[in-house]
Design an enzyme around this catalytic site. Structure first.
Site, PDB file in Angstrom:
ATOM      1  N   ASP A 199       1.396 -32.651   4.818  1.00 53.57           N
ATOM      2  CA  ASP A 199       1.681 -33.007   3.690  1.00 53.57           C
ATOM      3  C   ASP A 199       0.904 -32.259   2.373  1.00 53.57           C
ATOM      4  O   ASP A 199       0.966 -32.535   1.357  1.00 53.57           O
ATOM      5  CB  ASP A 199       0.744 -34.692   3.345  1.00 53.57           C
ATOM      6  CG  ASP A 199      -0.872 -34.357   3.537  1.00 53.57           C
ATOM      7  OD1 ASP A 199      -1.098 -32.982   4.136  1.00 53.57           O
ATOM      8  OD2 ASP A 199      -1.361 -34.931   3.333  1.00 53.57           O
ATOM      9  N   HIS A 221      11.378  -4.007   8.361  1.00 60.29           N
ATOM     10  CA  HIS A 221      11.112  -5.268   7.441  1.00 60.29           C
ATOM     11  C   HIS A 221       9.556  -5.551   8.401  1.00 60.29           C
ATOM     12  O   HIS A 221       9.222  -6.772   8.466  1.00 60.29           O
ATOM     13  CB  HIS A 221      11.957  -6.245   7.603  1.00 60.29           C
ATOM     14  CG  HIS A 221      13.087  -6.046   6.583  1.00 60.29           C
ATOM     15  ND1 HIS A 221      14.095  -6.789   6.917  1.00 60.29           N
ATOM     16  CD2 HIS A 221      13.241  -5.198   5.574  1.00 60.29           C
ATOM     17  CE1 HIS A 221      14.876  -6.351   5.791  1.00 60.29           C
ATOM     18  NE2 HIS A 221      14.391  -5.554   5.121  1.00 60.29           N
ATOM     19  N   ASP A 280       4.998  -1.099   0.800  1.00 62.04           N
ATOM     20  CA  ASP A 280       6.250  -1.296   0.062  1.00 62.04           C
ATOM     21  C   ASP A 280       5.867  -2.865  -0.414  1.00 62.04           C
ATOM     22  O   ASP A 280       5.463  -3.897   0.252  1.00 62.04           O
ATOM     23  CB  ASP A 280       7.352  -1.669   0.865  1.00 62.04           C
ATOM     24  CG  ASP A 280       8.751  -2.208   0.154  1.00 62.04           C
ATOM     25  OD1 ASP A 280       8.539  -2.656  -1.016  1.00 62.04           O
ATOM     26  OD2 ASP A 280       9.911  -2.127   0.742  1.00 62.04           O
ATOM     27  N   ASP A 288       9.206  -3.723  -7.466  1.00 58.46           N
ATOM     28  CA  ASP A 288       9.465  -3.115  -5.868  1.00 58.46           C
ATOM     29  C   ASP A 288       9.382  -1.872  -5.700  1.00 58.46           C
ATOM     30  O   ASP A 288       9.951  -0.841  -6.177  1.00 58.46           O
ATOM     31  CB  ASP A 288      10.788  -3.765  -5.615  1.00 58.46           C
ATOM     32  CG  ASP A 288      11.206  -3.417  -3.958  1.00 58.46           C
ATOM     33  OD1 ASP A 288      10.515  -3.241  -3.284  1.00 58.46           O
ATOM     34  OD2 ASP A 288      12.631  -3.497  -3.866  1.00 58.46           O
ATOM     35  N   HIS A 317      19.424   2.181   6.012  1.00 57.72           N
ATOM     36  CA  HIS A 317      19.663   0.759   4.985  1.00 57.72           C
ATOM     37  C   HIS A 317      20.376   1.420   3.736  1.00 57.72           C
ATOM     38  O   HIS A 317      20.673   2.790   3.549  1.00 57.72           O
ATOM     39  CB  HIS A 317      18.055   0.323   4.760  1.00 57.72           C
ATOM     40  CG  HIS A 317      17.388   1.375   4.110  1.00 57.72           C
ATOM     41  ND1 HIS A 317      17.341   2.076   2.898  1.00 57.72           N
ATOM     42  CD2 HIS A 317      16.188   1.939   4.755  1.00 57.72           C
ATOM     43  CE1 HIS A 317      16.279   2.821   2.926  1.00 57.72           C
ATOM     44  NE2 HIS A 317      15.537   2.658   3.910  1.00 57.72           N
ATOM     45  N   HIS A 356      19.268  -1.732  -4.738  1.00 56.28           N
ATOM     46  CA  HIS A 356      19.604  -2.994  -4.957  1.00 56.28           C
ATOM     47  C   HIS A 356      19.208  -2.982  -6.359  1.00 56.28           C
ATOM     48  O   HIS A 356      18.311  -2.581  -7.097  1.00 56.28           O
ATOM     49  CB  HIS A 356      19.084  -3.823  -3.965  1.00 56.28           C
ATOM     50  CG  HIS A 356      17.603  -3.798  -3.952  1.00 56.28           C
ATOM     51  ND1 HIS A 356      16.797  -4.492  -4.582  1.00 56.28           N
ATOM     52  CD2 HIS A 356      16.696  -3.057  -2.853  1.00 56.28           C
ATOM     53  CE1 HIS A 356      15.407  -4.518  -4.324  1.00 56.28           C
ATOM     54  NE2 HIS A 356      15.386  -3.463  -3.321  1.00 56.28           N
ATOM     55  N   HIS A 375      15.972  -8.936  -4.437  1.00 58.76           N
ATOM     56  CA  HIS A 375      17.316  -8.610  -4.198  1.00 58.76           C
ATOM     57  C   HIS A 375      17.945  -9.260  -5.232  1.00 58.76           C
ATOM     58  O   HIS A 375      18.615 -10.524  -4.710  1.00 58.76           O
ATOM     59  CB  HIS A 375      17.587  -8.657  -2.748  1.00 58.76           C
ATOM     60  CG  HIS A 375      16.884  -7.774  -1.885  1.00 58.76           C
ATOM     61  ND1 HIS A 375      16.806  -7.997  -0.655  1.00 58.76           N
ATOM     62  CD2 HIS A 375      16.100  -6.623  -2.375  1.00 58.76           C
ATOM     63  CE1 HIS A 375      16.077  -7.158  -0.139  1.00 58.76           C
ATOM     64  NE2 HIS A 375      15.579  -6.413  -1.020  1.00 58.76           N
ATOM     65  N   GLU A 425      15.687   3.913  -3.202  1.00 56.50           N
ATOM     66  CA  GLU A 425      14.639   3.863  -2.185  1.00 56.50           C
ATOM     67  C   GLU A 425      15.267   4.650  -0.751  1.00 56.50           C
ATOM     68  O   GLU A 425      15.343   3.706   0.117  1.00 56.50           O
ATOM     69  CB  GLU A 425      14.295   2.410  -1.790  1.00 56.50           C
ATOM     70  CG  GLU A 425      15.371   1.569  -1.785  1.00 56.50           C
ATOM     71  CD  GLU A 425      14.648  -0.047  -1.618  1.00 56.50           C
ATOM     72  OE1 GLU A 425      14.067   0.111  -0.542  1.00 56.50           O
ATOM     73  OE2 GLU A 425      14.985  -0.962  -2.064  1.00 56.50           O
ATOM     74  N   TYR A 484      13.319   7.154   9.067  1.00 57.28           N
ATOM     75  CA  TYR A 484      12.428   6.752  10.179  1.00 57.28           C
ATOM     76  C   TYR A 484      12.835   7.062  11.324  1.00 57.28           C
ATOM     77  O   TYR A 484      13.742   6.902  11.958  1.00 57.28           O
ATOM     78  CB  TYR A 484      12.985   4.932   9.959  1.00 57.28           C
ATOM     79  CG  TYR A 484      12.929   4.634   8.536  1.00 57.28           C
ATOM     80  CD1 TYR A 484      11.906   4.290   7.992  1.00 57.28           C
ATOM     81  CD2 TYR A 484      14.021   4.504   7.678  1.00 57.28           C
ATOM     82  CE1 TYR A 484      11.872   3.653   6.567  1.00 57.28           C
ATOM     83  CE2 TYR A 484      14.132   4.219   6.503  1.00 57.28           C
ATOM     84  CZ  TYR A 484      13.045   3.931   6.029  1.00 57.28           C
ATOM     85  OH  TYR A 484      13.014   3.364   4.539  1.00 57.28           O
ATOM     86  N   ARG A 487       9.415   6.160   3.289  1.00 53.80           N
ATOM     87  CA  ARG A 487      10.315   5.334   2.128  1.00 53.80           C
ATOM     88  C   ARG A 487       9.524   5.899   0.859  1.00 53.80           C
ATOM     89  O   ARG A 487       8.397   5.765   0.923  1.00 53.80           O
ATOM     90  CB  ARG A 487      10.570   4.064   2.429  1.00 53.80           C
ATOM     91  CG  ARG A 487      11.574   3.481   1.322  1.00 53.80           C
ATOM     92  CD  ARG A 487      12.080   2.086   1.837  1.00 53.80           C
ATOM     93  NE  ARG A 487      11.361   1.039   2.048  1.00 53.80           N
ATOM     94  CZ  ARG A 487      10.692   0.567   2.980  1.00 53.80           C
ATOM     95  NH1 ARG A 487      11.360   1.056   4.320  1.00 53.80           N
ATOM     96  NH2 ARG A 487       9.903  -0.512   3.036  1.00 53.80           N
ATOM     97  N   GLU A 498      10.132   4.523  -3.159  1.00 49.22           N
ATOM     98  CA  GLU A 498      10.948   3.575  -3.999  1.00 49.22           C
ATOM     99  C   GLU A 498      10.439   3.529  -5.254  1.00 49.22           C
ATOM    100  O   GLU A 498       9.342   3.165  -5.456  1.00 49.22           O
ATOM    101  CB  GLU A 498      11.184   2.187  -2.967  1.00 49.22           C
ATOM    102  CG  GLU A 498      11.701   0.990  -4.133  1.00 49.22           C
ATOM    103  CD  GLU A 498      11.709  -0.178  -3.315  1.00 49.22           C
ATOM    104  OE1 GLU A 498      10.769  -0.466  -2.339  1.00 49.22           O
ATOM    105  OE2 GLU A 498      12.882  -0.992  -3.305  1.00 49.22           O
TER     106      GLU A 498
HETATM  107  N1  GLY Z   1      11.036  -4.615  -0.605  1.00 50.25           N
HETATM  108  C1  GLY Z   1      12.187  -4.993  -0.273  1.00 50.25           C
HETATM  109  C2  GLY Z   1      13.171  -3.804  -0.311  1.00 50.25           C
HETATM  110  O1  GLY Z   1      12.650  -2.901  -0.621  1.00 50.25           O
HETATM  111  O2  GLY Z   1      14.407  -4.128  -0.640  1.00 50.25           O
HETATM  112 MN    MN Z   2      13.761  -2.600  -2.428  1.00 53.05          MN
HETATM  113 MN    MN Z   3      10.785  -2.504  -1.230  1.00 50.40          MN
END
Ligand code: GLY
Ligand code: MN
Ligand code: MN
Length: 430
Positions: free
Chosen positions: A32, A235, A252, A263, A342, A346, A353, A376, A380, A398, A400
């Site tokens: 609940d 991820h 991240d 982000d 990737h 975005h 996103h 970004e 890897y 990475r 970003e």
């Molecule tokens: N943190 C999700 C991305 O970088 O797209």
């Molecule tokens: Mn991102």
């Molecule tokens: Mn990110």
């Protein structure tokens, strides 16, 4: 007192139309107890109303243009879970022309639909509401001997709302800058505090502590804190590994502030000094990232940005010996995807996103002033990769940033956290 977004949405709607925009519902966490409520992004964008169980009905051609169905005030419920605006508040605080308890939505639905030629409604999100609306329309069609007219067309309101959301207003940019500043401060604190022997979740806690301290709702998405080879898992969200001396940490994490996301990713050495191999990969990613950020300006397409990142990273990976062959062939055969799998970035906004079309008729969309996107790139190297120089095994990097496209070029919202390797080392030594 309606939001400027709602006014613009009404302006773009057909006059003889009605829109039905539902808010989000509460979600059960277990038994609940509920998750903390987060409003539906489109609903929030148009109405600014943050309570669950609400539906907005918008009809620009009618005297009562804006109707809000809301939870009525309820002294007992308000003691347990908090204040409600109620039917009165929906009008006085949110600018609705009329408001009703949500329980009356079903009985008023026919009146709301009657006479509208077009219905703006997003099918496929709430199946019970879909069914209600479709059966109502079908019932109205059957009453053909009375002056009752069902909408003839159902169209996705996203065709207007999502395109509006792509271009940020100065007020939205201010909120996004704040979301970016909070996240940047969190990353800086993490860089200063990280030591070998800590756990990834300690870093996660540190970061999210800063978010909440500044009034952010929390992370805009589950924070990724990956040490060593965990950084090569795109991820990774377990965040329960140990921070080992000599390895990198990839963080991240972005904050959600007044509905808007930031982000940010940074990758830094756990002991404060990059090794030679780490630095080689890091500098390649950084050089690529900065070059792509520089390209952000009106007219450049998402595909052009991505292609540029692929070119730079592929050439660099050949120099480092991660890839063997002619860059042009490696690109054609998509061999770079072994290490860069990737997208470059975005759209960013109320959703991390964010919504908006990336392709018109198969043509990559060009940037415009007011677009905010992430840049970004990453490399890897899985720890079990064969036939590459051993020193690169298990390295994930990475970088970003959040970038606003302006008429004069890029404005980076996330400059307050360093990304130059030397600068990071200086900060970590403090
Ligand atoms: N943190 C999700 C991305 O970088 O797209
Ligand atoms: Mn991102
Ligand atoms: Mn990110």
């Amino acid at each position: 007192m309606i939001t400027p977004q709602l006014a613009e949405f009404m302006r773009q709607m057909d006059q003889k139309s009605v829109a039905i925009i539902p808010g989000a519902r509460e979600a059960t966490r277990s038994n609940d107890t509920q998750y903390r409520f987060r409003q539906d992004s489109d609903f929030y964008y148009l109405t600014g109303f943050e309570e669950p169980e609400a539906i907005a009905v918008i009809a620009p051609g009618r005297a009562e243009k804006y109707t809000l169905f809301v939870r009525p005030r309820d002294p007992e419920q308000e003691i347990w879970v908090g204040r409600r605006a109620g039917v009165e508040g929906a009008k006085s605080d949110f600018g609705a022309d009329q408001s009703f308890p949500i329980a009356e939505f079903d009985e008023k639905l026919q009146d709301m639909l009657d006479g509208a030629e077009k219905l703006y409604y997003r099918l496929g999100v709430h199946s019970d509401l879909d069914n209600k609306i479709i059966s109502q329309i079908s019932e109205m069609r059957a009453i053909n001997r009375k002056p009752i007219h069902a909408p003839r067309t159902i169209i996705d309101p996203a065709t207007i709302v999502h395109e509006m959301r792509v271009l940020k207003s100065p007020e939205e940019i201010e909120l996004m800058q704040r979301a970016a500043d909070i996240a940047a401060e969190a990353h800086v604190e993490a860089m200063k505090a990280v030591r070998p022997g800590m756990k990834e979740y300690e870093v996660e806690a540190m970061i999210e502590q800063v978010f909440r301290r500044h009034g952010a709702a929390g992370p805009a998405y589950t924070s990724i804190v990956g040490a060593g080879a965990n950084a090569t898992v795109l991820h990774y969200i377990n965040n329960d590994g140990e921070l080992n001396d000599g390895e990198l940490l990839l963080v991240d994490a972005g904050a959600e502030y007044k509905g808007y996301a930031s982000d940010i990713t940074r990758t830094f050495p756990i002991n404060g000094r990059y090794t030679k191999a780490q630095r080689e990969i890091y500098d390649l990613v950084l050089e690529t990232q900065m070059s792509c950020v520089e390209m952000v300006r009106p007219g450049v397409t998402h595909d052009e940005l991505k292609a540029h990142s692929v070119e730079m990273l592929t050439e660099g990976m050949v120099r480092l010996g991660l890839l063997k062959g002619e860059p042009a062939n490696l690109i054609k055969e998509e061999k770079y995807k072994q290490f860069y799998m990737h997208g470059l970035g975005h759209l960013l906004g109320i959703d991390v996103h964010d919504v908006g079309i990336y392709y018109y008729d198969k043509q990559s969309r060009a940037l415009e002033p007011g677009v905010v996107m992430t840049i970004e790139p990453g490399i890897y190297v899985a720890p079990d990769t064969k036939d590459i120089p051993e020193q690169y095994l298990g390295i994930g990097v990475r970088i970003e940033d959040d970038v606003l496209c302006t008429a004069n070029g890029p404005r980076v919202l996330t400059t307050k956290v360093p990304k130059d390797a030397d600068e990071i080392e200086v900060l970590m030594a403090k």
